[in-house]
Motif scaffolding. Structure first.
Motif, mmCIF file in Angstrom:
data_model
loop_
_atom_site.group_PDB
_atom_site.id
_atom_site.type_symbol
_atom_site.label_atom_id
_atom_site.label_comp_id
_atom_site.label_asym_id
_atom_site.label_seq_id
_atom_site.Cartn_x
_atom_site.Cartn_y
_atom_site.Cartn_z
ATOM 1 N N ALA A 108 -5.128 38.075 -18.951
ATOM 2 C CA ALA A 108 -5.357 36.822 -18.808
ATOM 3 C C ALA A 108 -6.803 36.427 -18.269
ATOM 4 N N GLU A 109 -7.196 36.918 -17.384
ATOM 5 C CA GLU A 109 -8.646 36.600 -16.823
ATOM 6 C C GLU A 109 -9.838 36.871 -17.796
ATOM 7 N N GLN A 110 -9.578 37.930 -18.495
ATOM 8 C CA GLN A 110 -10.577 38.450 -19.493
ATOM 9 C C GLN A 110 -10.561 37.272 -20.663
ATOM 10 N N GLN A 111 -9.196 36.628 -21.063
ATOM 11 C CA GLN A 111 -9.230 35.874 -22.290
ATOM 12 C C GLN A 111 -9.797 34.495 -21.604
ATOM 13 N N ALA A 112 -9.665 34.099 -20.509
ATOM 14 C CA ALA A 112 -10.139 32.836 -19.914
ATOM 15 C C ALA A 112 -11.761 33.009 -19.901
ATOM 16 N N ILE A 113 -12.085 34.043 -19.511
ATOM 17 C CA ILE A 113 -13.662 34.281 -19.487
ATOM 18 C C ILE A 113 -14.255 33.859 -21.220
ATOM 19 N N LEU A 114 -13.456 34.724 -21.998
ATOM 20 C CA LEU A 114 -14.137 34.559 -23.413
ATOM 21 C C LEU A 114 -14.082 32.928 -23.768
ATOM 22 N N GLY A 115 -12.851 32.590 -23.344
ATOM 23 C CA GLY A 115 -12.838 30.850 -23.700
ATOM 24 C C GLY A 115 -13.963 30.349 -23.167
ATOM 25 N N GLN A 116 -14.431 30.381 -21.707
ATOM 26 C CA GLN A 116 -15.582 29.953 -21.107
ATOM 27 C C GLN A 116 -16.777 30.246 -21.946
ATOM 28 N N ILE A 117 -16.920 31.308 -22.332
ATOM 29 C CA ILE A 117 -18.156 31.802 -22.960
ATOM 30 C C ILE A 117 -18.381 31.053 -24.302
#
Length: 336
Positions: free
Chosen positions: A160-169
């Protein structure tokens, strides 16, 4: 400074001429002139018109003089309009307006409090401002865990944290995020790889546009060494993303070499000073980029000088450093 309504600016003697009294004087003077003309002359029309024009001209002269003295001409303008229409009655009506509005010139307490808050907003001490920021939650909580590291979380964090970071990018692209995106593209998780590929396709036009902008900025001559180092850092991040085509990659590599030459040649005049950069995080990134450049080109003498200057600047921030001499020590041959 504006003059209160109802008074003309002070002359050289310091006395103020009240506008209502002047208007009353104009009304009385015109009324007496009209009465005299009607009583003693048989053809008064031309003289009445002349007298009326003279009174209006005198009023215009008073308005011009008051405006030149930076006074308030509202009452005189009202007198001019009223006098032009109804003669002396207009002058008297404008004079009575000052008396009617005299009791309404005081601002309300709410307006005064509002002006006071605006005035005090620029004089708040740093301590009070910091306390207010802490109270309303605009500052980081010192007891909270540290912020997430994007590369570390992308390599070892939860899904979930990895997907949130990709969304931020994807939402807020920055060249510093390209290293994290590269890690995501090589992730062992298929879901992360698919989402990273979608993000890469989304930011690819921004990467190319940013590369063109950096090429345009680098084409300006002459380049300051700090600007060259900043451009070198951005272009190196774009190169490391793996999103460039072969022709773009070769052109970027050639530009990186040219910018590196500019920085290294500038070091012959003395070490670079990063204390003038207000963004300390950006300054730390540029310091690391400079050291990596010097190590890559085996400029160890310049690296020693740069680190020595940085240590001295920290210990003696107000001192003026003299020019450093770059001493190159020849490598000794290995003995059997």
């Amino acid at each position: 400074m504006p003059v209160p309504t109802g008074a003309l600016p002070a002359g050289r003697n310091g006395n103020r001429l009240p506008q209502p009294a002047l208007l009353v004087g104009l009304a009385v003077l015109e009324a007496l002139g009209v009465a005299a003309i009607l009583r003693y002359l048989h053809h008064p029309l031309v003289l009445l018109l002349t007298l009326h024009i003279l009174m209006l001209t005198a009023t215009v002269a008073l308005i011009a003089w008051t405006n030149h003295q930076r006074g308030d001409v509202t009452l005189l303008v009202l007198g001019l309009l009223g006098g032009a229409i109804v003669g002396p009655v207009g002058f008297l009506g404008a004079a009575t307006l000052w008396r009617v509005s005299a009791g309404h010139n005081q601002p309300s307490p709410l307006v005064e409090d509002w002006y006071t808050r605006i005035t005090n907003s620029t004089s708040v001490s740093p301590e009070e401002r910091l306390c207010e920021d802490v109270e309303v939650g605009r500052t980081l909580d010192a007891a909270a865990p540290p912020p997430l590291s994007f590369p570390g979380t992308m390599a070892h964090g939860a899904l979930a944290e990895q997907q949130a970071i990709l969304g931020q990018i994807a939402r807020q692209f920055h060249p510093a995020y390209l290293a994290t995106l590269k890690i995501a593209l090589a992730s062992p998780e298929p879901v992360v790889r698919v989402q990273a590929a979608a993000v890469a396709a989304h930011v690819n036009p921004k990467v190319r546009r940013l590369l063109r902008q950096r090429f345009e900025e680098a084409s300006r001559a002459p380049l300051d060494p700090m600007e060259a180092l900043s451009l070198l850092d951005d272009i190196a991040a774009l190169l490391g993303s793996g999103l460039l085509e072969e022709a773009e990659r070769q052109a970027a590599q050639a530009l990186v070499r040219r910018l590196g030459d500019v920085v290294v040649n500038a070091l012959s005049e003395g070490p670079l000073c990063f204390e003038s950069i207000e963004d300390r995080a950006r300054a730390a990134i540029l310091v690391r980029r400079l050291e990596a450049l010097l190590i890559e080109r085996r400029c160890f003498a310049e690296l020693r000088v740069q680190r020595t200057a940085a240590r001295l600047t920290v210990r003696f921030p107000r001192a003026r450093l003299k020019r450093f001499a770059v001493v190159r020590t020849p490598l000794r041959e290995a003995t059997p």
